[in-house]
Design an enzyme around this catalytic site. Structure first.
Site, PDB file in Angstrom:
ATOM      1  N   ASN A  96       3.714 -75.486  11.292  1.00 28.28           N
ATOM      2  CA  ASN A  96       3.008 -76.607  10.674  1.00 28.28           C
ATOM      3  C   ASN A  96       1.519 -76.271  10.717  1.00 28.28           C
ATOM      4  O   ASN A  96       0.904 -76.321  11.784  1.00 28.28           O
ATOM      5  CB  ASN A  96       3.317 -77.887  11.478  1.00 28.28           C
ATOM      6  CG  ASN A  96       2.450 -79.057  11.072  1.00 28.28           C
ATOM      7  OD1 ASN A  96       1.792 -79.040  10.039  1.00 28.28           O
ATOM      8  ND2 ASN A  96       2.457 -80.098  11.902  1.00 28.28           N
ATOM      9  N   TRP A  97       0.982 -75.922   9.564  1.00 33.96           N
ATOM     10  CA  TRP A  97      -0.421 -75.484   9.526  1.00 33.96           C
ATOM     11  C   TRP A  97      -1.409 -76.653   9.590  1.00 33.96           C
ATOM     12  O   TRP A  97      -2.612 -76.438   9.698  1.00 33.96           O
ATOM     13  CB  TRP A  97      -0.682 -74.633   8.271  1.00 33.96           C
ATOM     14  CG  TRP A  97      -0.197 -73.213   8.408  1.00 33.96           C
ATOM     15  CD1 TRP A  97       0.597 -72.704   9.401  1.00 33.96           C
ATOM     16  CD2 TRP A  97      -0.480 -72.116   7.516  1.00 33.96           C
ATOM     17  NE1 TRP A  97       0.816 -71.361   9.184  1.00 33.96           N
ATOM     18  CE2 TRP A  97       0.173 -70.978   8.039  1.00 33.96           C
ATOM     19  CE3 TRP A  97      -1.212 -71.989   6.335  1.00 33.96           C
ATOM     20  CZ2 TRP A  97       0.103 -69.727   7.414  1.00 33.96           C
ATOM     21  CZ3 TRP A  97      -1.276 -70.745   5.709  1.00 33.96           C
ATOM     22  CH2 TRP A  97      -0.625 -69.629   6.258  1.00 33.96           C
ATOM     23  N   LYS A  98      -0.882 -77.874   9.475  1.00 34.78           N
ATOM     24  CA  LYS A  98      -1.749 -79.065   9.481  1.00 34.78           C
ATOM     25  C   LYS A  98      -2.855 -78.882   8.431  1.00 34.78           C
ATOM     26  O   LYS A  98      -2.593 -78.288   7.392  1.00 34.78           O
ATOM     27  CB  LYS A  98      -2.294 -79.316  10.899  1.00 34.78           C
ATOM     28  CG  LYS A  98      -1.148 -79.330  11.931  1.00 34.78           C
ATOM     29  CD  LYS A  98      -1.535 -79.837  13.283  1.00 34.78           C
ATOM     30  CE  LYS A  98      -0.293 -79.806  14.186  1.00 34.78           C
ATOM     31  NZ  LYS A  98      -0.535 -80.371  15.504  1.00 34.78           N
ATOM     32  N   HIS A 154       5.253 -87.130  11.376  1.00 38.47           N
ATOM     33  CA  HIS A 154       4.511 -86.414  12.427  1.00 38.47           C
ATOM     34  C   HIS A 154       3.623 -87.407  13.178  1.00 38.47           C
ATOM     35  O   HIS A 154       3.069 -88.335  12.586  1.00 38.47           O
ATOM     36  CB  HIS A 154       3.665 -85.295  11.809  1.00 38.47           C
ATOM     37  CG  HIS A 154       3.106 -84.376  12.849  1.00 38.47           C
ATOM     38  ND1 HIS A 154       1.993 -84.706  13.592  1.00 38.47           N
ATOM     39  CD2 HIS A 154       3.533 -83.182  13.301  1.00 38.47           C
ATOM     40  CE1 HIS A 154       1.764 -83.730  14.455  1.00 38.47           C
ATOM     41  NE2 HIS A 154       2.672 -82.792  14.299  1.00 38.47           N
ATOM     42  N   GLU A 192       0.715 -87.235  14.213  1.00 35.85           N
ATOM     43  CA  GLU A 192      -0.666 -87.348  13.716  1.00 35.85           C
ATOM     44  C   GLU A 192      -0.723 -88.294  12.518  1.00 35.85           C
ATOM     45  O   GLU A 192      -1.704 -89.017  12.342  1.00 35.85           O
ATOM     46  CB  GLU A 192      -1.211 -85.952  13.371  1.00 35.85           C
ATOM     47  CG  GLU A 192      -1.534 -85.190  14.656  1.00 35.85           C
ATOM     48  CD  GLU A 192      -1.469 -83.687  14.554  1.00 35.85           C
ATOM     49  OE1 GLU A 192      -1.430 -83.138  13.426  1.00 35.85           O
ATOM     50  OE2 GLU A 192      -1.430 -83.032  15.616  1.00 35.85           O
ATOM     51  N   GLU A 229       8.696 -84.024  19.667  1.00 35.41           N
ATOM     52  CA  GLU A 229       7.352 -83.538  19.982  1.00 35.41           C
ATOM     53  C   GLU A 229       6.661 -84.531  20.917  1.00 35.41           C
ATOM     54  O   GLU A 229       6.112 -85.544  20.464  1.00 35.41           O
ATOM     55  CB  GLU A 229       6.525 -83.409  18.695  1.00 35.41           C
ATOM     56  CG  GLU A 229       7.122 -82.440  17.702  1.00 35.41           C
ATOM     57  CD  GLU A 229       6.055 -81.906  16.756  1.00 35.41           C
ATOM     58  OE1 GLU A 229       5.812 -80.701  16.770  1.00 35.41           O
ATOM     59  OE2 GLU A 229       5.444 -82.712  16.033  1.00 35.41           O
ATOM     60  N   GLY A 277      -1.005 -79.684  20.755  1.00 38.46           N
ATOM     61  CA  GLY A 277      -2.369 -79.160  20.672  1.00 38.46           C
ATOM     62  C   GLY A 277      -3.105 -79.153  22.001  1.00 38.46           C
ATOM     63  O   GLY A 277      -4.320 -78.955  22.043  1.00 38.46           O
ATOM     64  N   SER A 314       2.747 -77.351  21.728  1.00 34.60           N
ATOM     65  CA  SER A 314       2.233 -76.163  22.416  1.00 34.60           C
ATOM     66  C   SER A 314       3.310 -75.106  22.642  1.00 34.60           C
ATOM     67  O   SER A 314       3.301 -74.402  23.657  1.00 34.60           O
ATOM     68  CB  SER A 314       1.536 -76.547  23.730  1.00 34.60           C
ATOM     69  OG  SER A 314       0.423 -77.384  23.453  1.00 34.60           O
ATOM     70  N   GLY A 321       2.621 -75.670  15.810  1.00 36.62           N
ATOM     71  CA  GLY A 321       1.347 -75.937  15.163  1.00 36.62           C
ATOM     72  C   GLY A 321       0.412 -74.754  15.279  1.00 36.62           C
ATOM     73  O   GLY A 321       0.487 -73.786  14.530  1.00 36.62           O
ATOM     74  N   GLY A 322      -0.489 -74.813  16.270  1.00 31.73           N
ATOM     75  CA  GLY A 322      -1.540 -73.810  16.432  1.00 31.73           C
ATOM     76  C   GLY A 322      -1.050 -72.371  16.395  1.00 31.73           C
ATOM     77  O   GLY A 322      -1.666 -71.502  15.768  1.00 31.73           O
TER      78      GLY A 322
END
Ligand code: PGA
Length: 250
Positions: free
Chosen positions: A11-13, A95, A97, A165, A171, A210, A231-232
């Site tokens: 997930n590149w956000k 998600h 966010e 999640e 993150g 993470s 993600g990251g």
């Protein structure tokens, strides 16, 4: 007993640009090597068509959200049908966010998921507790409530995926322990089987928060952890490919 293929989705956000799509070349090569693993990347909407051509079929490209309606007066939104036309094969909905930033409720997430499944997208519905809920011991109850209200009914041909999640792990560099993940994934599986019967045993449950090259192998070895939502560590092939390889070995 269902044999579920592992699924690893990046997930590149709100990150990435055309140059970053070069990362898809080694990711696609790793995906072709990783027998038994499905690999996806969800870049920002604007990059989807180009990402589809770069990935060349080895990596499923997806959206990070979709609207519940097929079309209409919804400025700034993108429908599931539009994602399909752009070449997307999957979508993330609910998600944390978006739940936090856009105030998305379980009812809205459920409508989005229903629209996405009806459009033929593999649909990843996210759930997860905040740290206070875990400290209070209400994390399982919270996640099962979210699950019950965020998941639509499941048509036989549709492909639903759940991503657990924990919000405190997203993150932050803090990851759920294998014990934490085992407890929650087992509870989610039981809830899916209670609700959907045999089909609930086929739904893949991803861990997110993470997840990285160092912890992926032990997380993927946990029963009912069917892969990861990353993600990251999905932004570069150097970090993402070892996670795909860990899934292939698990
Ligand atoms: P993270 O994000 O891997 O950077 O923690 C996961 C997610 O939000 O899906």
């Amino acid at each position: 007993m269902h044999v579920r293929r592992k699924l690893v989705v990046g997930n590149w956000k709100m990150n990435g640009n055309r140059a970053a799509l070069a990362e898809l070349i080694p990711i696609a090569a790793a995906a072709r090597e990783a027998a038994g693993v499905d690999v996806g990347i969800c870049p920002p909407f604007t990059l989807i068509p180009l990402a589809v051509s770069r990935a060349g079929g080895a990596v499923a490209i997806g959206g990070q959200d979709c609207h519940a309606s097929a079309s209409g007066a919804h400025t700034g939104n993108v429908s599931a049908a539009m994602l399909v036309e752009a070449g997307a094969k999957l979508v993330i909905v609910g998600h944390s966010e978006r739940r936090a930033d856009q105030g998305e409720t379980d009812v809205l997430v459920r409508a989005k998921a229903a629209a996405a499944l009806a459009a033929g997208l593999r649909t990843i519905v996210c759930v997860g507790e905040v740290e206070e809920e875990r400290i209070a011991g209400s994390h399982v109850e919270k996640v099962l409530y979210q699950l019950e209200h965020s998941l639509p009914e499941l048509a036989a041909e549709a492909e639903l995926v759940v991503a657990y999640e924990p919000i405190w792990a997203i993150g932050t560099g803090r990851t759920a322990t294998c014990g934490d993940a085992a407890e929650m994934h087992r509870a989610i599986r039981e809830s899916l089987v209670d609700r959907f019967g045999d089909a609930g045993g086929r739904v893949r449950i991803l861990y997110g928060g993470s997840c990285n090259a160092t912890n992926a192998a032990e997380l993927f070895a946990v029963e009912d952890v069917d892969g990861g939502l990353v993600g990251g560590a999905s932004l570069t092939a150097a970090q993402f490919v070892p996670i795909v390889e860990a899934a292939a070995r698990s």
